[in-house]
Design a protein around this motif. Structure first.
Motif, PDB file in Angstrom:
ATOM      1  N   PHE A  15      -0.964  20.208 -10.796  1.00  0.00           N
ATOM      2  CA  PHE A  15      -1.478  19.093 -11.594  1.00  0.00           C
ATOM      3  C   PHE A  15      -0.333  18.227 -12.110  1.00  0.00           C
ATOM      4  N   GLY A  16       0.761  18.854 -12.519  1.00  0.00           N
ATOM      5  CA  GLY A  16       1.921  18.105 -12.984  1.00  0.00           C
ATOM      6  C   GLY A  16       2.500  17.248 -11.870  1.00  0.00           C
ATOM      7  N   CYS A  17       2.603  17.817 -10.679  1.00  0.00           N
ATOM      8  CA  CYS A  17       3.122  17.063  -9.527  1.00  0.00           C
ATOM      9  C   CYS A  17       2.162  15.935  -9.157  1.00  0.00           C
ATOM     10  N   ALA A  18       0.872  16.217  -9.200  1.00  0.00           N
ATOM     11  CA  ALA A  18      -0.112  15.187  -8.863  1.00  0.00           C
ATOM     12  C   ALA A  18      -0.006  14.026  -9.841  1.00  0.00           C
ATOM     13  N   TYR A  19       0.138  14.361 -11.122  1.00  0.00           N
ATOM     14  CA  TYR A  19       0.268  13.320 -12.135  1.00  0.00           C
ATOM     15  C   TYR A  19       1.523  12.500 -11.889  1.00  0.00           C
ATOM     16  N   TYR A  20       2.653  13.182 -11.773  1.00  0.00           N
ATOM     17  CA  TYR A  20       3.924  12.480 -11.584  1.00  0.00           C
ATOM     18  C   TYR A  20       3.904  11.660 -10.306  1.00  0.00           C
ATOM     19  N   ASN A  21       3.398  12.214  -9.233  1.00  0.00           N
ATOM     20  CA  ASN A  21       3.355  11.513  -7.952  1.00  0.00           C
ATOM     21  C   ASN A  21       2.460  10.279  -8.026  1.00  0.00           C
ATOM     22  N   THR A  22       1.342  10.390  -8.723  1.00  0.00           N
ATOM     23  CA  THR A  22       0.427   9.257  -8.866  1.00  0.00           C
ATOM     24  C   THR A  22       1.110   8.115  -9.608  1.00  0.00           C
ATOM     25  N   PHE A  23       1.768   8.421 -10.718  1.00  0.00           N
ATOM     26  CA  PHE A  23       2.435   7.366 -11.481  1.00  0.00           C
ATOM     27  C   PHE A  23       3.636   6.818 -10.720  1.00  0.00           C
ATOM     28  N   PHE A  24       4.376   7.687 -10.064  1.00  0.00           N
ATOM     29  CA  PHE A  24       5.513   7.249  -9.246  1.00  0.00           C
ATOM     30  C   PHE A  24       5.042   6.257  -8.186  1.00  0.00           C
ATOM     31  N   ASN A  25       3.934   6.567  -7.525  1.00  0.00           N
ATOM     32  CA  ASN A  25       3.398   5.664  -6.502  1.00  0.00           C
ATOM     33  C   ASN A  25       2.927   4.342  -7.100  1.00  0.00           C
ATOM     34  N   ALA A  26       2.334   4.381  -8.271  1.00  0.00           N
ATOM     35  CA  ALA A  26       1.907   3.147  -8.940  1.00  0.00           C
ATOM     36  C   ALA A  26       3.115   2.254  -9.203  1.00  0.00           C
ATOM     37  N   GLU A  27       4.183   2.833  -9.733  1.00  0.00           N
ATOM     38  CA  GLU A  27       5.399   2.065  -9.987  1.00  0.00           C
ATOM     39  C   GLU A  27       5.999   1.521  -8.688  1.00  0.00           C
ATOM     40  N   LYS A  28       5.949   2.321  -7.650  1.00  0.00           N
ATOM     41  CA  LYS A  28       6.495   1.913  -6.352  1.00  0.00           C
ATOM     42  C   LYS A  28       5.708   0.730  -5.786  1.00  0.00           C
ATOM     43  N   TYR A  29       4.384   0.806  -5.816  1.00  0.00           N
ATOM     44  CA  TYR A  29       3.564  -0.298  -5.312  1.00  0.00           C
ATOM     45  C   TYR A  29       3.806  -1.580  -6.108  1.00  0.00           C
ATOM     46  N   PHE A  30       3.914  -1.445  -7.434  1.00  0.00           N
ATOM     47  CA  PHE A  30       4.167  -2.615  -8.270  1.00  0.00           C
ATOM     48  C   PHE A  30       5.517  -3.238  -7.925  1.00  0.00           C
ATOM     49  N   ALA A  31       6.545  -2.417  -7.810  1.00  0.00           N
ATOM     50  CA  ALA A  31       7.887  -2.922  -7.493  1.00  0.00           C
ATOM     51  C   ALA A  31       7.906  -3.604  -6.123  1.00  0.00           C
ATOM     52  N   GLU A  32       7.220  -3.023  -5.160  1.00  0.00           N
ATOM     53  CA  GLU A  32       7.159  -3.631  -3.823  1.00  0.00           C
ATOM     54  C   GLU A  32       6.463  -4.988  -3.878  1.00  0.00           C
ATOM     55  N   ALA A  33       5.396  -5.084  -4.637  1.00  0.00           N
ATOM     56  CA  ALA A  33       4.680  -6.360  -4.763  1.00  0.00           C
ATOM     57  C   ALA A  33       5.559  -7.401  -5.444  1.00  0.00           C
ATOM     58  N   GLN A  34       6.304  -6.979  -6.458  1.00  0.00           N
ATOM     59  CA  GLN A  34       7.181  -7.898  -7.182  1.00  0.00           C
ATOM     60  C   GLN A  34       8.296  -8.454  -6.298  1.00  0.00           C
ATOM     61  N   GLU A  35       8.715  -7.677  -5.329  1.00  0.00           N
ATOM     62  CA  GLU A  35       9.803  -8.109  -4.445  1.00  0.00           C
ATOM     63  C   GLU A  35       9.347  -9.122  -3.397  1.00  0.00           C
ATOM     64  N   MET A  36       8.051  -9.195  -3.158  1.00  0.00           N
ATOM     65  CA  MET A  36       7.540 -10.107  -2.135  1.00  0.00           C
ATOM     66  C   MET A  36       7.585 -11.552  -2.625  1.00  0.00           C
ATOM     67  N   LYS A  37       7.899 -12.445  -1.712  1.00  0.00           N
ATOM     68  CA  LYS A  37       7.941 -13.864  -2.069  1.00  0.00           C
ATOM     69  C   LYS A  37       6.530 -14.382  -2.326  1.00  0.00           C
ATOM     70  N   LEU A  38       6.462 -15.365  -3.210  1.00  0.00           N
ATOM     71  CA  LEU A  38       5.184 -15.990  -3.541  1.00  0.00           C
ATOM     72  C   LEU A  38       4.829 -17.060  -2.511  1.00  0.00           C
ATOM     73  N   ARG A  39       3.555 -17.407  -2.471  1.00  0.00           N
ATOM     74  CA  ARG A  39       3.124 -18.528  -1.632  1.00  0.00           C
ATOM     75  C   ARG A  39       3.638 -19.827  -2.254  1.00  0.00           C
ATOM     76  N   GLU A  40       3.468 -20.908  -1.542  1.00  0.00           N
ATOM     77  CA  GLU A  40       3.942 -22.213  -2.018  1.00  0.00           C
ATOM     78  C   GLU A  40       3.278 -22.631  -3.329  1.00  0.00           C
ATOM     79  N   ASN A  41       2.064 -22.175  -3.564  1.00  0.00           N
ATOM     80  CA  ASN A  41       1.352 -22.527  -4.795  1.00  0.00           C
ATOM     81  C   ASN A  41       1.726 -21.613  -5.969  1.00  0.00           C
ATOM     82  N   GLY A  42       2.684 -20.719  -5.758  1.00  0.00           N
ATOM     83  CA  GLY A  42       3.137 -19.826  -6.818  1.00  0.00           C
ATOM     84  C   GLY A  42       2.332 -18.553  -6.966  1.00  0.00           C
ATOM     85  N   LYS A  43       1.336 -18.370  -6.137  1.00  0.00           N
ATOM     86  CA  LYS A  43       0.489 -17.171  -6.198  1.00  0.00           C
ATOM     87  C   LYS A  43       1.019 -16.120  -5.213  1.00  0.00           C
TER      88      LYS A  43
END
Length: 170
Positions: free
Chosen positions: A15-43
């Motif tokens: 359960f501890g690993c599942a919790y940590y892994n879930t949050f780690f993945n959430a942070e990873k997905y967010f960071a990956e999205a933040q690194e992507m360039k925006l469209r021309e309209n800023g979205k």
């Protein structure tokens, strides 16, 4: 008896690993999205939106499955940031940042939640409210560590609006 203790330790570890892994993945997905360039309209591009959605889903798991965790405020904050940066869910993001202020008043994320609430006002065309929130935030001594970030955002808003005369009033 040893088997029961061993099983208990194994379940706790899983359960501890599942919790940590879930949050780690959430942070990873967010960071990956933040690194992507925006469209021309800023979205964000569709691939970034998918990453934000994955982060949102993972944060939801943390919040519902581990509500007593010390890191639930981290998940609420990351959920709010993901909703905000998606660019289409400002109302839901606002709810999450207000949850930080209401239910986690001692959280390290309180100052950032205030800044995001001002940014939501700006994005939803409540610019005067955004300006006011950021100015009040900058005057609040307990948030001194975050004043530069808030001032930077405020200055950019004034530049975007070509409203430099108001910038001096701070």
């Amino acid at each position: 008896m040893k088997k029961v203790i061993g099983l208990g330790l194994l379940l706790g570890l899983l359960f501890g690993c599942a919790y940590y892994n879930t949050f780690f993945n959430a942070e990873k997905y967010f960071a990956e999205a933040q690194e992507m360039k925006l469209r021309e309209n800023g979205k964000p591009k569709p691939a970034a939106v998918q990453k934000y959605n994955k982060a949102i889903k993972k944060c939801g798991i943390i919040i519902t499955d581990f509500p007593k965790s010390d890191y639930v405020d981290d998940a609420v904050m990351l959920l709010g940031k993901s909703l905000f940066h998606k660019g289409t869910s400002y109302k839901q993001a606002e709810e999450k940042f207000n949850e930080i202020l209401t239910f986690y008043p001692n959280s390290e994320f309180v100052p950032e939640a205030y800044i995001y609430l001002a940014m939501i006002d700006y994005e939803t065309k409540k610019k005067d409210s955004a300006y006011q929130k950021l100015k009040e935030f900058i005057l609040e001594q307990k948030f001194k560590k975050y004043h530069a970030k808030a001032l930077y955002i405020l200055a950019n808003y004034y530049l975007e609006d070509e409203n430099l005369s108001k910038l001096i009033i701070i």
